[in-house]
Design an enzyme around this catalytic site. Sequence first.
Site, PDB file in Angstrom:
ATOM      1  N   GLU A  68       0.832  -1.200   0.000  1.00 37.84           N
ATOM      2  CA  GLU A  68       0.000   0.000   0.000  1.00 37.84           C
ATOM      3  C   GLU A  68       0.863   1.246   0.000  1.00 37.84           C
ATOM      4  OE1 GLU A  68      -2.118   0.786   3.871  1.00 37.84           O
ATOM      5  OE2 GLU A  68      -1.963  -1.390   3.969  1.00 37.84           O
ATOM      6  N   CYS A  99      -3.252  -4.686   4.067  1.00 35.14           N
ATOM      7  CA  CYS A  99      -2.133  -5.495   4.551  1.00 35.14           C
ATOM      8  C   CYS A  99      -2.099  -6.922   3.982  1.00 35.14           C
ATOM      9  CB  CYS A  99      -2.153  -5.559   6.069  1.00 35.14           C
ATOM     10  SG  CYS A  99      -1.963  -3.940   6.830  1.00 35.14           S
ATOM     11  N   THR A 115       3.098   1.884  15.265  1.00 34.92           N
ATOM     12  CA  THR A 115       3.426   0.549  14.743  1.00 34.92           C
ATOM     13  C   THR A 115       3.839   0.546  13.279  1.00 34.92           C
ATOM     14  OG1 THR A 115       1.078   0.199  14.283  1.00 34.92           O
ATOM     15  CG2 THR A 115       1.929  -0.693  16.358  1.00 34.92           C
ATOM     16  N   ARG A 131     -11.640   1.247  16.993  1.00 33.70           N
ATOM     17  CA  ARG A 131     -11.919  -0.107  17.483  1.00 33.70           C
ATOM     18  C   ARG A 131     -12.642  -0.973  16.449  1.00 33.70           C
ATOM     19  NH1 ARG A 131     -13.744   0.448  23.794  1.00 33.70           N
ATOM     20  NH2 ARG A 131     -11.840   1.460  24.501  1.00 33.70           N
ATOM     21  N   HIS A 174      -1.848 -12.245  10.640  1.00 36.53           N
ATOM     22  CA  HIS A 174      -1.504 -10.837  10.437  1.00 36.53           C
ATOM     23  C   HIS A 174      -1.293 -10.185  11.802  1.00 36.53           C
ATOM     24  CE1 HIS A 174      -1.000  -6.918   8.952  1.00 36.53           C
ATOM     25  NE2 HIS A 174      -2.134  -6.457   9.456  1.00 36.53           N
ATOM     26  N   LYS A 210      -1.181  -7.955  20.178  1.00 38.83           N
ATOM     27  CA  LYS A 210      -2.372  -8.468  20.861  1.00 38.83           C
ATOM     28  C   LYS A 210      -3.339  -9.182  19.916  1.00 38.83           C
ATOM     29  CE  LYS A 210      -1.253  -7.308  24.952  1.00 38.83           C
ATOM     30  NZ  LYS A 210      -1.794  -6.246  25.788  1.00 38.83           N
ATOM     31  N   LYS A 256      -4.545 -13.036  20.382  1.00 39.08           N
ATOM     32  CA  LYS A 256      -5.937 -13.296  20.729  1.00 39.08           C
ATOM     33  C   LYS A 256      -6.586 -14.213  19.691  1.00 39.08           C
ATOM     34  CE  LYS A 256     -10.283 -10.823  21.573  1.00 39.08           C
ATOM     35  NZ  LYS A 256     -10.954  -9.520  21.558  1.00 39.08           N
ATOM     36  N   ASN A 264       4.381  -3.122  12.479  1.00 37.77           N
ATOM     37  CA  ASN A 264       3.469  -3.649  11.474  1.00 37.77           C
ATOM     38  C   ASN A 264       3.966  -3.247  10.093  1.00 37.77           C
ATOM     39  OD1 ASN A 264       1.359  -4.444   9.868  1.00 37.77           O
ATOM     40  ND2 ASN A 264      -0.141  -3.024  10.732  1.00 37.77           N
ATOM     41  N   SER A 285      -7.279  -4.764   5.599  1.00 40.21           N
ATOM     42  CA  SER A 285      -8.465  -3.953   5.875  1.00 40.21           C
ATOM     43  C   SER A 285      -9.213  -3.663   4.592  1.00 40.21           C
ATOM     44  CB  SER A 285      -8.052  -2.634   6.527  1.00 40.21           C
ATOM     45  OG  SER A 285      -7.621  -2.867   7.836  1.00 40.21           O
TER      46      SER A 285
END
Lengths: 347, 130
Positions: free
Chosen positions: A80, A112, A153, A199, A234, A239, A243, A266, A296
């Site tokens: 990107e 990404c 990041t 979020r 990815h 976190k 997760k 990242n 995304s």
Amino acid sequence: MVGIITYGAYIPRFRIKIEEIARVWGANSAEITGGLGVFEKSVPDYDENAATFSVEAARSALLRRPVDPAEIKAVYVGSESHPYAVKPTSVTVGEAIGATPVMTAADYEFACKAGTAAIQTAMGLVSSGMMKYALAIGSDTAQGAPGDALEYTAAAGGAAFLIGNDDPIAVINDTCSYSTDTPDFWRREGETYPKHGGRFSGDPGYFKHVFGAAKMMLEICGTKPSDYTYAVFHQPNAKFPQKAAQQLGFTPAQIKAGLLVPYLGNTYSGAVPLGLSAILDVAKPGDRIFVTSYGSGAGSDAFDITVTDAILDKIDRSRAPSAQQMLAQKKYVDYAVYARHKGKIRM
Amino acid sequence: MTVARFWREIPQRYNLVGTKCETCGAVFFPPRTLCPHCRRDGKIVPCKFSGKGKVMTYSVIHSASDQYFDLKPYVLAIIELEEGTRVTSHVICEPDDVYIGMPVKSVFRVLDCDGPDGVIHYGTKFTSDV
């Protein structure tokens, strides 16, 4: 069977600590590093960009396993941060590795996951018999607006995979994708920095798509998480992949080798490709690797990969630096130098 | 630099493609079309160099032209390639780290840009190969 013939990676040597970025913006660095699980990130040199990373990664791949570049009939670069809005990065790579002119090439963009989309295209071209080898690259000088959450990041690096079916070092058993129109992160034409939905980018962005593709992949392959030696997801921060892995049933030991984000940041389109390259740096014949990218916008590509005996005798991994070796070779810069490197200072 | 001039030089800039005289074995970079030793008896063919070499001499540039302003201070060196010919190039390192005889290898970098809306010129620079 179609698989990875050879691979290469590139990480620039400059780093900035997250606490240094937090200092400049008056943020609480302990809170940020605690929340993200990221402590420092890679920074490009003044004269590096997604194209130079791609070339270095591709050349490392060809150093590890000499292949006649004329037999590489496709080059796809996912990023990107392509240096041009109009003018392909992929032909620069093709020229720099000697694959031009009898080849097809195109630049990919899917936030990404453009690098893994390139791998899937390469698999199709090779599997159909259209060509012997196709090169797929994921590479970025990730963008994040000054002071924005992304700036903590957004890093730099990339990895290249030569796809073919001639003694692959790792067979790609299968792949699948899960995609929807979800505006969790975007950059409009002509804008310098991306925007995001805060979020919203976690759920329904990242987790919905990663789970969608990962669960489908396990179902298609008839496997369970414990069947895999390694897994890479990815990693926009530490976190999210931890997760996702936990909820899918993967252990911390399975994701450790491919989880580079705490000390890399990242790398956007380079993130999963670099994580996979770090796993291939240490993998042994018979190891099984589970891969799930996320881009995304939004979508995820999943892969089921099995490492073959060829990783021992068809490739010399020591001929190019490993991801961990490149991570260890670092020079820290302060925010002012980082801003110069990233072109954030307009004159 | 004009778009056409840079485009013509892509093979030598990206991949260090020079020439070699098959009659006397001399190698040339930038490429020559005529061997100065053998003249009409020379047979010139393309020659791709390995990119490995050593620093013969160098200068640290503190007062740079506009296109290299971001890079200063930077190291400009004459590098002897292992095949025998010499090339002038940037060496990517701290100015205090360069020394005569330093082993170097080629890397792919942006050389300069024709302004913010112009062509990006890519090519070869060198970095430490220790």
